[in-house]
Design a protein around this motif. Structure first.
Motif, PDB file in Angstrom:
ATOM      1  N   GLU A 184      12.788   5.259 -57.044  1.00  0.00           N
ATOM      2  CA  GLU A 184      14.241   5.421 -56.940  1.00  0.00           C
ATOM      3  C   GLU A 184      14.740   6.469 -57.927  1.00  0.00           C
ATOM      4  OE1 GLU A 184      18.376   2.782 -57.145  1.00  0.00           O
ATOM      5  OE2 GLU A 184      16.453   1.851 -57.648  1.00  0.00           O
ATOM      6  N   GLU A 185      14.240   6.431 -59.159  1.00  0.00           N
ATOM      7  CA  GLU A 185      14.653   7.417 -60.165  1.00  0.00           C
ATOM      8  C   GLU A 185      14.223   8.819 -59.759  1.00  0.00           C
ATOM      9  OE1 GLU A 185      14.576   4.798 -64.309  1.00  0.00           O
ATOM     10  OE2 GLU A 185      12.785   5.865 -63.657  1.00  0.00           O
ATOM     11  N   ARG A 186      13.005   8.942 -59.271  1.00  0.00           N
ATOM     12  CA  ARG A 186      12.514  10.263 -58.851  1.00  0.00           C
ATOM     13  C   ARG A 186      13.321  10.798 -57.677  1.00  0.00           C
ATOM     14  NH1 ARG A 186       7.526   8.038 -60.715  1.00  0.00           N
ATOM     15  NH2 ARG A 186       7.223   6.868 -58.780  1.00  0.00           N
ATOM     16  N   ASN A 187      13.697   9.916 -56.759  1.00  0.00           N
ATOM     17  CA  ASN A 187      14.471  10.357 -55.606  1.00  0.00           C
ATOM     18  C   ASN A 187      15.872  10.794 -56.021  1.00  0.00           C
ATOM     19  OD1 ASN A 187      14.203  10.427 -52.526  1.00  0.00           O
ATOM     20  ND2 ASN A 187      16.162   9.391 -52.784  1.00  0.00           N
ATOM     21  N   LYS A 188      16.500  10.054 -56.927  1.00  0.00           N
ATOM     22  CA  LYS A 188      17.837  10.426 -57.403  1.00  0.00           C
ATOM     23  C   LYS A 188      17.802  11.773 -58.113  1.00  0.00           C
ATOM     24  CE  LYS A 188      19.972   5.863 -57.869  1.00  0.00           C
ATOM     25  NZ  LYS A 188      20.510   4.844 -58.817  1.00  0.00           N
ATOM     26  N   TRP A 189      16.748  12.012 -58.877  1.00  0.00           N
ATOM     27  CA  TRP A 189      16.619  13.279 -59.577  1.00  0.00           C
ATOM     28  C   TRP A 189      16.425  14.430 -58.580  1.00  0.00           C
ATOM     29  CZ3 TRP A 189      17.949  15.573 -63.747  1.00  0.00           C
ATOM     30  CH2 TRP A 189      17.295  16.704 -64.216  1.00  0.00           C
ATOM     31  N   LYS A 190      15.657  14.174 -57.519  1.00  0.00           N
ATOM     32  CA  LYS A 190      15.451  15.177 -56.477  1.00  0.00           C
ATOM     33  C   LYS A 190      16.778  15.550 -55.822  1.00  0.00           C
ATOM     34  CE  LYS A 190      13.192  13.796 -52.807  1.00  0.00           C
ATOM     35  NZ  LYS A 190      12.086  13.450 -51.879  1.00  0.00           N
ATOM     36  N   LEU A 191      17.594  14.553 -55.525  1.00  0.00           N
ATOM     37  CA  LEU A 191      18.897  14.802 -54.899  1.00  0.00           C
ATOM     38  C   LEU A 191      19.849  15.507 -55.859  1.00  0.00           C
ATOM     39  CD1 LEU A 191      19.371  11.429 -52.982  1.00  0.00           C
ATOM     40  CD2 LEU A 191      18.863  13.656 -51.987  1.00  0.00           C
ATOM     41  N   PHE A 192      19.767  15.161 -57.146  1.00  0.00           N
ATOM     42  CA  PHE A 192      20.611  15.815 -58.154  1.00  0.00           C
ATOM     43  C   PHE A 192      20.249  17.300 -58.252  1.00  0.00           C
ATOM     44  CE2 PHE A 192      21.225  17.212 -62.576  1.00  0.00           C
ATOM     45  CZ  PHE A 192      22.592  17.026 -62.701  1.00  0.00           C
ATOM     46  N   ARG A 193      18.955  17.573 -58.318  1.00  0.00           N
ATOM     47  CA  ARG A 193      18.501  18.966 -58.420  1.00  0.00           C
ATOM     48  C   ARG A 193      18.888  19.770 -57.180  1.00  0.00           C
ATOM     49  NH1 ARG A 193      12.424  19.732 -59.586  1.00  0.00           N
ATOM     50  NH2 ARG A 193      13.157  21.889 -59.465  1.00  0.00           N
ATOM     51  N   LEU A 194      18.895  19.113 -56.026  1.00  0.00           N
ATOM     52  CA  LEU A 194      19.250  19.813 -54.792  1.00  0.00           C
ATOM     53  C   LEU A 194      20.604  20.495 -54.923  1.00  0.00           C
ATOM     54  CD1 LEU A 194      18.732  20.363 -51.715  1.00  0.00           C
ATOM     55  CD2 LEU A 194      19.998  18.242 -51.297  1.00  0.00           C
ATOM     56  N   ASP A 195      21.603  19.758 -55.401  1.00  0.00           N
ATOM     57  CA  ASP A 195      22.957  20.316 -55.480  1.00  0.00           C
ATOM     58  C   ASP A 195      23.158  21.216 -56.681  1.00  0.00           C
ATOM     59  OD1 ASP A 195      23.762  19.227 -53.123  1.00  0.00           O
ATOM     60  OD2 ASP A 195      25.080  17.712 -53.969  1.00  0.00           O
ATOM     61  N   LEU A 196      22.318  21.080 -57.700  1.00  0.00           N
ATOM     62  CA  LEU A 196      22.431  21.972 -58.856  1.00  0.00           C
ATOM     63  C   LEU A 196      21.808  23.327 -58.556  1.00  0.00           C
ATOM     64  CD1 LEU A 196      23.218  22.162 -61.938  1.00  0.00           C
ATOM     65  CD2 LEU A 196      20.793  21.757 -62.380  1.00  0.00           C
ATOM     66  N   GLU A 197      20.691  23.334 -57.855  1.00  0.00           N
ATOM     67  CA  GLU A 197      19.912  24.555 -57.653  1.00  0.00           C
ATOM     68  C   GLU A 197      20.166  25.237 -56.310  1.00  0.00           C
ATOM     69  OE1 GLU A 197      15.951  23.098 -58.084  1.00  0.00           O
ATOM     70  OE2 GLU A 197      16.133  22.766 -60.252  1.00  0.00           O
ATOM     71  N   GLN A 198      20.735  24.512 -55.362  1.00  0.00           N
ATOM     72  CA  GLN A 198      20.930  25.016 -54.004  1.00  0.00           C
ATOM     73  C   GLN A 198      22.341  24.674 -53.531  1.00  0.00           C
ATOM     74  OE1 GLN A 198      17.653  23.868 -51.297  1.00  0.00           O
ATOM     75  NE2 GLN A 198      16.620  23.060 -53.112  1.00  0.00           N
ATOM     76  N   PRO A 199      22.765  25.332 -52.428  1.00  0.00           N
ATOM     77  CA  PRO A 199      22.094  26.335 -51.597  1.00  0.00           C
ATOM     78  C   PRO A 199      22.198  27.726 -52.204  1.00  0.00           C
ATOM     79  CG  PRO A 199      24.262  25.909 -50.717  1.00  0.00           C
ATOM     80  CD  PRO A 199      24.096  24.976 -51.882  1.00  0.00           C
TER      81      PRO A 199
END
Length: 275
Positions: A184-199
């Motif tokens: 769960e923590e890894r998935n939340k971090w993945k989603l957080f990075r998505l909006d910080l680094e992309q699009p």
């Protein structure tokens, strides 16, 4: 006596039917409408409602089908509504370390293929609005018309209201070296990075979108109005709607008006034209 019994049983049946109709539909967790599909290496959860021309709904970051609870009933009256949990969100689990908007756009195209749908109307909110734009760019034959609300095409401070992206960056710098212990923590971090680094979509790349688009934001959205206007200006067949007295959740805060306006856009002949 038998006649009275029949009347009582009929009344009970009507009462039960009325009661069941009054219960809210558990959008996003509705076994009678939901199904998992094997899509590009993961099981994508999807619910369908209504009949008619297909309408694909794409939710925002960390959301699920439930985000469209205020919209599905309206559109299901005349469309075949297809609402899915995006990869790594809702019931669509994916432990992979990478998530991109292009990946999710390809997922949506593959889902339509799996459902034997040649092309659909598309409604996307927030990250779902970005996916909708990416879908129109990467799979133009899949999109009849699209409505995108609260979307950005670049991830930097200029795309958001003042201070928002800077706050995300501070959080990233504080957490980037953490070791996440649970899925769960890894998935939340993945989603957080998505909006910080992309699009990372150049504005002029939007000129490749050939379908009519309705570009929407609230007048006090998380996405800056200036950024939304630039998206609108770079799409050849685009209309712009800045929703008064609305934040990021235009489709919830002003559901009745939103549903009617988007339906009118989808239903109108031809495309959108700039003034």
């Amino acid at each position: 006596m038998k006649q009275l019994l029949r009347v009582l049983l009929a009344a009970i049946a009507l009462a039960v039917a009325a009661s069941s109709q009054a219960e809210p539909v558990p959008y996003g967790n509705n076994p009678s409408a939901g199904k998992f599909y094997d899509v590009r290496g993961f099981k994508m959860y999807c619910e369908e409602y209504g009949t008619g021309m297909p309408l694909l709904m794409i939710h925002g970051n960390g959301g699920s089908i439930q985000a469209f609870a205020h919209n599905i009933p309206y559109f299901a009256a005349k469309y075949r509504v297809i609402a899915a949990d995006s990869r790594s969100q809702g019931k669509s689990k994916d432990p992979g370390p990478v998530l991109t908007f292009e990946m999710m756009a390809d997922d949506e195209a593959a889902l339509l293929d799996t459902l034997h749908i040649q092309a659909a109307y598309v409604l996307g909110w927030s990250d779902g609005g970005i996916v909708a734009l990416a879908l129109a760019m990467r799979h133009p034959d899949k999109v009849i018309k699209l409505a995108s609300t609260g979307a950005n095409v670049q991830s930097d401070a200029s795309a958001f209201v003042p201070g928002l992206w800077d706050g995300w960056k501070k959080q990233y710098d504080a957490d980037k070296n953490k070791i996440w212990k649970t899925d769960e923590e890894r998935n939340k971090w993945k989603l957080f990075r998505l909006d910080l680094e992309q699009p990372n979509i150049p504005f002029d790349a939007l000129q490749a979108i050939g379908c009519p688009c309705l570009i929407i934001c609230g007048d006090h959205d998380l996405i800056s109005i200036e950024h939304t206007v630039k998206i609108f200006q770079n799409i050849p067949q685009a209309a712009l709607w800045v929703v008064p007295s609305s934040g990021h959740a235009t489709l919830i805060e002003h559901a009745a008006e939103f549903n009617k306006r988007v339906d009118e856009f989808f239903s109108s002949p031809g495309g959108a034209s700039k003034p």
